[in-house]
Design a protein around this motif. Structure first.
Motif, short mmCIF file in Angstrom:
data_model
loop_
_atom_site.label_atom_id
_atom_site.label_comp_id
_atom_site.label_asym_id
_atom_site.label_seq_id
_atom_site.Cartn_x
_atom_site.Cartn_y
_atom_site.Cartn_z
N HIS A 161 -1.01 -6.84 -0.08
CA HIS A 161 0.41 -6.85 0.27
C HIS A 161 0.83 -8.24 0.76
O HIS A 161 1.98 -8.65 0.55
CB HIS A 161 0.71 -5.77 1.32
N ARG A 187 9.97 -6.21 -7.36
CA ARG A 187 8.70 -6.02 -6.68
C ARG A 187 8.55 -4.55 -6.32
O ARG A 187 9.53 -3.89 -5.92
CB ARG A 187 8.66 -6.88 -5.41
N GLN A 188 7.34 -4.01 -6.46
CA GLN A 188 7.11 -2.59 -6.27
C GLN A 188 8.16 -1.79 -7.05
O GLN A 188 8.82 -0.89 -6.52
CB GLN A 188 7.14 -2.24 -4.77
N ARG A 199 4.66 2.81 -8.61
CA ARG A 199 5.27 1.51 -8.31
C ARG A 199 4.44 0.37 -8.93
O ARG A 199 3.22 0.31 -8.72
CB ARG A 199 5.42 1.29 -6.81
N ASP A 201 3.50 -3.55 -9.16
CA ASP A 201 3.48 -4.65 -8.20
C ASP A 201 4.63 -5.63 -8.46
O ASP A 201 5.47 -5.86 -7.58
CB ASP A 201 2.14 -5.40 -8.27
#
Length: 312
Positions: A161, A187-188, A199, A201
């Motif tokens: 993360h 993102r996600q 999700r 990355d």
């Protein structure tokens, strides 16, 4: 105008080489010519002894007409960076071509030379030759190994993360690392399948290639099962995000700290979607020089064994 300037400098360089050939290499042709030009053109810049040495080097490096070379399309400052940093003609032509194609500034040109882009570009493990044979050469150029992410400022113990957050916070720099044409989508990035949310990355779109690019990040060793997960996400984007009337097939990139290339290649070969796997490095060039290589460690261990063997 820039091409004409470079051509003039090349012609001066050819003249210097001819004079040195006629008068002998021991004569101070460059110093005399610099003094003569300064006297003849007192208000004209660019005729210093240092610059004349660059002109001479350019004429020797590219003996054929310079206007026929890609380097003639670059600003003179870029040309001097090339000649300062590189030795072989193949490397010079590679970086000249990439600088023109990507519109690099002088600072970016210097950075990619220091990162040895010519060694990393196209070196990632892929299955492009089978999955996208018509576009495999272009796509393979985008797949570097390793990606130099020292600008993220992460220590060696960062989590996934943290890597993702650092990339998003430095998105402009990351897009520069990826190459021209990439646009950040999300993102996600969420996708809903059968009532369950997944999700991704990082999701990008390439404006020139008209493809989505799925990026999955791993801070540990990349395993074959991670390739399977990436393959799944690429299929999801292909079916639920991509516009088949506009977009070509989605590409998947898996970037991790390390990977077993042989095992990863087997996993890639078993996938029907176009995928690539590469390593990344967050160490600066200076730090990388301080980190011992495998050969260094082997040498130290062998020396220790030899020393022990000599004990009474």
């Amino acid at each position: 105008m820039n091409t004409e300037l470079v051509r003039m400098y090349w012609q001066i360089g050819k003249l210097i080489l001819a004079r040195q050939e006629d008068e002998g290499w021991g004569t101070k042709v460059v110093a005399r010519l610099a003094a003569d030009l300064k006297a003849a053109f007192p208000g004209q810049r660019g005729f210093s002894r240092r610059n004349l040495m660059y002109m001479q080097k350019m004429a020797r490096t590219w003996p054929e007409p310079i206007v026929q070379q890609r380097v003639a399309q670059l600003p003179w400052g870029h040309v001097t960076v090339l000649m300062d940093k590189l030795d072989t003609r193949s490397e010079l032509d590679f970086y000249a071509t990439e600088a023109i194609r990507n519109g690099w500034s002088r600072a970016l040109l210097d950075r990619f030379i220091r990162q040895e882009l010519h060694l990393t570009q196209g070196s990632a493990a892929t299955n492009f030759e089978v999955t996208v044979p018509d576009g495999s050469a272009v796509l393979k150029e985008l797949a570097r190994d390793p990606y130099r992410l020292d600008f993220l400022g992460l220590d060696k113990h960062h989590a996934e993360h943290e890597l993702e957050e650092a990339i998003v916070a430095n998105m402009v720099r990351f897009l520069t690392e990826l190459g021209v044409g990439f646009a950040f989508v999300g993102r996600q990035y969420p996708v809903l399948i059968g009532g369950e949310e997944y999700r991704i990355d990082l999701l990008f779109y390439h404006l020139k290639l008209h493809r989505y690019f799925v990026f999955e990040l791993k801070t540990k060793d990349v395993r074959p099962e991670h390739v399977g997960k990436l393959n799944f996400y690429v299929s999801v984007v292909d079916r639920m995000v991509r516009d088949p009337q506009r977009d070509d097939s989605t590409i998947g990139f898996l970037i991790g700290a390390h990977h077993n290339r042989a095992a990863v290649q087997l996993a890639l070969d078993a996938s029907n979607n176009p995928l690539a796997v590469a390593n990344y490095s967050t160490l600066s060039s200076a730090d990388r020089e301080l980190v011992p290589t495998e050969a260094d460690l082997t040498r130290v261990v062998q020396q220790a064994i030899d020393d022990i063997g000599q004990l009474p």
